[in-house]
Motif scaffolding. Sequence first.
Motif, PDB file in Angstrom:
ATOM      1  N   GLU A  99       0.996  -1.007  -0.230  1.00 15.46           N
ATOM      2  CA  GLU A  99      -0.314   0.312  -0.068  1.00 15.46           C
ATOM      3  C   GLU A  99       1.046   1.556   0.033  1.00 15.46           C
ATOM      4  O   GLU A  99       2.086   0.961   0.717  1.00 15.46           O
ATOM      5  CB  GLU A  99      -0.849   0.015   0.981  1.00 15.46           C
ATOM      6  CG  GLU A  99      -1.836  -1.146   1.442  1.00 15.46           C
ATOM      7  CD  GLU A  99      -3.492  -0.993   2.482  1.00 15.46           C
ATOM      8  OE1 GLU A  99      -2.734   0.359   2.681  1.00 15.46           O
ATOM      9  OE2 GLU A  99      -3.797  -1.331   2.420  1.00 15.46           O
TER      10      GLU A  99
ATOM     11  N   GLU B 199       0.710   6.086  -0.475  1.00 12.98           N
ATOM     12  CA  GLU B 199      -0.295   7.330  -0.140  1.00 12.98           C
ATOM     13  C   GLU B 199      -0.652   7.284  -1.445  1.00 12.98           C
ATOM     14  O   GLU B 199      -2.315   8.546  -1.310  1.00 12.98           O
ATOM     15  CB  GLU B 199       0.708   8.545   0.086  1.00 12.98           C
ATOM     16  CG  GLU B 199       1.650   8.609  -1.064  1.00 12.98           C
ATOM     17  CD  GLU B 199       2.572   7.862  -1.387  1.00 12.98           C
ATOM     18  OE1 GLU B 199       3.522   8.207  -1.861  1.00 12.98           O
ATOM     19  OE2 GLU B 199       3.032   7.471  -0.320  1.00 12.98           O
ATOM     20  N   THR B 200      -0.880   6.285  -2.573  1.00 13.80           N
ATOM     21  CA  THR B 200      -1.759   6.824  -3.174  1.00 13.80           C
ATOM     22  C   THR B 200      -3.551   5.904  -2.681  1.00 13.80           C
ATOM     23  O   THR B 200      -4.284   5.865  -4.320  1.00 13.80           O
ATOM     24  CB  THR B 200      -1.010   6.804  -4.869  1.00 13.80           C
ATOM     25  OG1 THR B 200      -0.643   5.595  -5.053  1.00 13.80           O
ATOM     26  CG2 THR B 200      -0.226   7.725  -5.437  1.00 13.80           C
ATOM     27  N   THR B 201      -3.099   4.954  -2.551  1.00 10.26           N
ATOM     28  CA  THR B 201      -4.404   3.959  -2.774  1.00 10.26           C
ATOM     29  C   THR B 201      -5.280   4.946  -2.423  1.00 10.26           C
ATOM     30  O   THR B 201      -5.267   5.486  -1.204  1.00 10.26           O
ATOM     31  CB  THR B 201      -3.947   2.681  -1.912  1.00 10.26           C
ATOM     32  OG1 THR B 201      -2.976   2.947  -0.613  1.00 10.26           O
ATOM     33  CG2 THR B 201      -2.613   2.104  -2.705  1.00 10.26           C
ATOM     34  N   VAL B 202      -6.465   4.658  -2.323  1.00  6.93           N
ATOM     35  CA  VAL B 202      -7.954   4.705  -1.540  1.00  6.93           C
ATOM     36  C   VAL B 202      -8.454   3.803  -0.055  1.00  6.93           C
ATOM     37  O   VAL B 202      -8.948   2.647  -0.910  1.00  6.93           O
ATOM     38  CB  VAL B 202      -9.143   4.955  -2.373  1.00  6.93           C
ATOM     39  CG1 VAL B 202     -10.047   4.778  -1.871  1.00  6.93           C
ATOM     40  CG2 VAL B 202      -8.543   5.716  -3.499  1.00  6.93           C
ATOM     41  N   LYS B 203      -8.138   4.228   1.139  1.00  3.94           N
ATOM     42  CA  LYS B 203      -8.561   2.807   1.883  1.00  3.94           C
ATOM     43  C   LYS B 203      -9.574   2.343   1.617  1.00  3.94           C
ATOM     44  O   LYS B 203     -10.036   1.093   2.527  1.00  3.94           O
ATOM     45  CB  LYS B 203      -8.199   3.424   3.331  1.00  3.94           C
ATOM     46  CG  LYS B 203      -6.420   3.750   3.388  1.00  3.94           C
ATOM     47  CD  LYS B 203      -6.722   4.629   4.937  1.00  3.94           C
ATOM     48  CE  LYS B 203      -4.627   4.496   4.690  1.00  3.94           C
ATOM     49  NZ  LYS B 203      -4.822   5.507   6.672  1.00  3.94           N
ATOM     50  N   THR B 204     -10.677   3.258   1.660  1.00  7.81           N
ATOM     51  CA  THR B 204     -12.461   2.887   1.455  1.00  7.81           C
ATOM     52  C   THR B 204     -12.447   1.128   0.895  1.00  7.81           C
ATOM     53  O   THR B 204     -12.923   0.381   0.879  1.00  7.81           O
ATOM     54  CB  THR B 204     -12.993   4.343   0.964  1.00  7.81           C
ATOM     55  OG1 THR B 204     -13.225   4.668   2.438  1.00  7.81           O
ATOM     56  CG2 THR B 204     -14.891   3.822   1.018  1.00  7.81           C
ATOM     57  N   THR B 205     -12.113   1.375  -0.696  1.00  4.56           N
ATOM     58  CA  THR B 205     -11.974   0.889  -1.409  1.00  4.56           C
ATOM     59  C   THR B 205     -11.080  -0.612  -1.077  1.00  4.56           C
ATOM     60  O   THR B 205     -12.054  -1.851  -1.455  1.00  4.56           O
ATOM     61  CB  THR B 205     -11.313   1.357  -3.658  1.00  4.56           C
ATOM     62  OG1 THR B 205     -11.873   2.942  -3.417  1.00  4.56           O
ATOM     63  CG2 THR B 205     -10.725   0.689  -4.225  1.00  4.56           C
ATOM     64  N   THR B 206     -10.215  -0.446  -0.895  1.00  2.00           N
ATOM     65  CA  THR B 206      -9.135  -1.340   0.110  1.00  2.00           C
ATOM     66  C   THR B 206     -10.191  -2.209   1.122  1.00  2.00           C
ATOM     67  O   THR B 206      -9.918  -3.255   0.709  1.00  2.00           O
ATOM     68  CB  THR B 206      -8.016  -1.019   0.814  1.00  2.00           C
ATOM     69  OG1 THR B 206      -7.282  -0.202   0.010  1.00  2.00           O
ATOM     70  CG2 THR B 206      -7.196  -2.473   0.792  1.00  2.00           C
ATOM     71  N   LYS B 207     -10.836  -1.057   1.884  1.00  2.00           N
ATOM     72  CA  LYS B 207     -11.798  -2.409   1.951  1.00  2.00           C
ATOM     73  C   LYS B 207     -12.767  -2.997   1.587  1.00  2.00           C
ATOM     74  O   LYS B 207     -12.967  -3.619   2.265  1.00  2.00           O
ATOM     75  CB  LYS B 207     -12.184  -1.385   3.362  1.00  2.00           C
ATOM     76  CG  LYS B 207     -11.463  -0.909   4.817  1.00  2.00           C
ATOM     77  CD  LYS B 207     -12.271   0.739   5.592  1.00  2.00           C
ATOM     78  CE  LYS B 207     -11.183   1.218   6.750  1.00  2.00           C
ATOM     79  NZ  LYS B 207     -11.474   1.779   7.537  1.00  2.00           N
TER      80      LYS B 207
ATOM     81  N   HIS C 262     -20.506  -1.134   3.874  1.00  2.00           N
ATOM     82  CA  HIS C 262     -19.743  -1.489   2.718  1.00  2.00           C
ATOM     83  C   HIS C 262     -20.669  -2.613   1.935  1.00  2.00           C
ATOM     84  O   HIS C 262     -20.476  -2.934   0.947  1.00  2.00           O
ATOM     85  CB  HIS C 262     -18.366  -2.305   3.326  1.00  2.00           C
ATOM     86  CG  HIS C 262     -17.159  -0.863   3.401  1.00  2.00           C
ATOM     87  ND1 HIS C 262     -16.479  -0.688   2.438  1.00  2.00           N
ATOM     88  CD2 HIS C 262     -16.549  -0.866   4.780  1.00  2.00           C
ATOM     89  CE1 HIS C 262     -15.213   0.013   2.490  1.00  2.00           C
ATOM     90  NE2 HIS C 262     -15.474   0.167   3.880  1.00  2.00           N
TER      91      HIS C 262
END
Length: 255
Positions: free
Chosen positions: A4, A6-14, A47
């Motif tokens: 992971e 800083e460019t990743t979206v945590k909401t999408t990852t979840k 989600h």
Amino acid sequence: MKLEDETTVKTTTKSLRIVEFVHEHNGAGITEIADQLELSKSTVYKHLRTLEQERYVYKGDGDVYYVGLRFLSLGVGARRRRRIYETAKPEIQRLAEESGEMANLLVEEHGRGIFLYRADSSRAVNLDTHAGREVYLHTTAMGKAILACLPERRVNEIIDRHGLPEMTEHTITDRELLFEDLDTIAEQGWAVDREERLKGLCCVATAITDPDDTPLGAISVSGPRSRLKDGKLVDELPELILNIKNVIELNVAYE
């Protein structure tokens, strides 16, 4: 290990972690997901409701959520975009018929092996090698055949990211020993797997490359150890898969 930054979206990852969990457990409820993924129940619920609204999951009996069939169309489309799939498919079927065993097509993506197609003979054993199944490259003959075509730097990147986990007592878990095996594979043009991923299963494989020698995937013949003894595994089957490889690569080059 998943990377992971800083460019990743945590909401999408979840959301993706929840979908993967539901898939791996063939259905799961909110409490189970929350406990296992260390998320709050309210977060999991939001989600799942979003995923359900977009038809990526559905709720069955007992408030258990399942992966929706919308993923099927995405998977079929992704598979078709791999040009080797349509080209190799009839030859994989012929490989199964002529070997009397199971034949497979596997590609590498993000350092993992993904099965694209499987053809069974009348004697093929029932395995988990369905389309979409992911495996560690170092544990299969097909994966090692692909690794043997890659630059050493790329192989080291894959090992650093995914490690060399032990699947059976025969799995190669030492980096130096793996590279020695890859050198042998590169020299002879084919790889073997003697119960390295599944106990009792043996395979022989070869990589499929384009005219620039870039690996597009690999094909294999797999069967029980009792039938694929060394006489067949290293004396008979390599010639068969190399002949099939030649046909596929010609079709790829001139399609």
